[in-house]
Design an enzyme around this catalytic site. Sequence first.
Site, PDB file in Angstrom:
ATOM      1  N   ASP A   1     106.717  45.937 -78.490  1.00  0.00           N
ATOM      2  CA  ASP A   1     105.759  47.032 -78.313  1.00  0.00           C
ATOM      3  C   ASP A   1     105.758  47.889 -79.582  1.00  0.00           C
ATOM      4  O   ASP A   1     105.927  49.102 -79.526  1.00  0.00           O
ATOM      5  CB  ASP A   1     106.146  47.860 -77.086  1.00  0.00           C
TER       6      ASP A   1
ATOM      7  N   LYS B   1     116.830  60.044 -72.304  1.00  0.00           N
ATOM      8  CA  LYS B   1     115.735  59.487 -71.498  1.00  0.00           C
ATOM      9  C   LYS B   1     116.167  59.453 -70.039  1.00  0.00           C
ATOM     10  O   LYS B   1     117.231  58.919 -69.707  1.00  0.00           O
ATOM     11  CB  LYS B   1     115.403  58.077 -71.992  1.00  0.00           C
TER      12      LYS B   1
ATOM     13  N   ALA C   1     109.613  57.264 -67.237  1.00  0.00           N
ATOM     14  CA  ALA C   1     110.683  58.195 -67.616  1.00  0.00           C
ATOM     15  C   ALA C   1     110.130  59.268 -68.542  1.00  0.00           C
ATOM     16  O   ALA C   1     108.980  59.222 -68.976  1.00  0.00           O
ATOM     17  CB  ALA C   1     111.812  57.430 -68.308  1.00  0.00           C
TER      18      ALA C   1
END
Length: 510
Positions: free
Chosen positions: A290, A155, A138
């Site tokens: 992450d 997004k 994206a």
Amino acid sequence: MRGPHNIWRLIRTGATLERTGAMNVVLDQLDAPKPFRFFARTLVWPFRWLGIKGDPAMPPLTRALTALGPAYIKFGQVLSTRPDVVGSDLATQLRVLQDKLPPFDIETAKRAVEAELEKPVSEMFSEFSEPVAAASIAQVHKARLAETGEQVAVKVLRPGIEKAFRKDVDAFYFAADMIELLSPASRRLRPRDVIEHFDGVVTGELDLRLESASASEFAANTSQDEGFQVPEVKWEYSARRVMTLGWAEGDPLGDNDALDAAGHDRHALGSRVLSLFLNHALRDGYFHGDMHQGNLKVAANGDIIAYDFGIMGHIDEYTRRVYAEILFGFIQRDYHRVAEVHFEAGYVPADQDVEEFARALRAVGEPIFGMDADRISMGRLLSYLFEVTERFGMETRTELILLQRTMVVVEGVSRSLDPGVNIWNVAKPVVESYIKDSIGPRALGKDLVKTARVLARFGPRLPGLVEAALIRQSEGDAPAKKDKRKTVVFSGVSGVVIGVLATLGLLTLL
């Protein structure tokens, strides 16, 4: 037609691996026997010219995956979370994979937003910028809500990305099946299971409603965390292919010069990012999987802001308690207790020697405690711990692998801000607080209340359940002796009594 397409894709993949020098890395990782190596390279060699050259400055496998495109980059990123599969050295190499790709044009993005939200972009947003970031799945646009004037991040999935990923994932499944068939030694790595894990991760990232839900849950869990922010999900401007969050304004956590210029205390930031992660993992059982510098900013007031919630980790309450006791045992250097916890949890088979296991754990912990503060690593400790437990027959636990991988990343972030951050000094109060709240007498009381509630919920059904069990038993044991019938009846009566007591216990507790 799927078979020929998969074969062609794999030939192109093999040609790229060969051309970049990554073929040997893959074959070695698979413990491929000589016949399989000969077959693979013979099949690929005539098509070597089809391979993509890639960036010669990168390590071979990273170079090949980057050259092959979005699905392969994402696959490498997922493999970097699985050192149990690819080994710690290769996982470290893959961790640096970057999925920054050229953006698609703004008009295409606007059409996608309008199709998903069923309104003209001009009605929803008074401003809608060119892409400010573009990745493999994206890209993000900075916009302003027409209704409130608030700045937001929009997004948008890449056009056709779902179909493109599906084709590549089908080829990955085909390759996994071929590898398991032709190279029995590779089965220890469970290639098909690895692809299923990757498929699940990508499926979640390709539905931005799921990422929105992750962001919303994470924000709710951390709303009271001092010095931490999660952008708010704008649900009315979010859908399957579009996600809108409040705009995160701040300096990148990896830009030390900018942080210094803004007057931020980097030592405090380094300590805070570590303690926040441990709180999220232990207290909530739900953590950002992450948590590198690219997904963190520092607001003007010094708050750390997290974003990009495509990879989140979950640990159940029981596993959290075990993990906390193990960490606390290491902090106290009580290796015998750490060994006992592993046996009590069933992580290590009961036929192993607890004293021998405790000595092995001492060999893991003592060298680390002998290091200087700037070299102590909890991530390294967990990595060594997994090596030892594997020798004693402990099966790999995927949720702890992600935790360990993220722990290494967070420690790296903390040390990049200030190499002098003492990991143990930061971790100790967090772990002690969790143990006090979740393993002590107070936790026992909470557990008993939960147990009573569950039993009480089944109270109205207990007579019917007991009667059905008695009927089944009597029909199956019709010729049985009278004393056996007495045992069955006694068991049934006991069940009823337990149910009544549980119900009374709940009423007393409430």
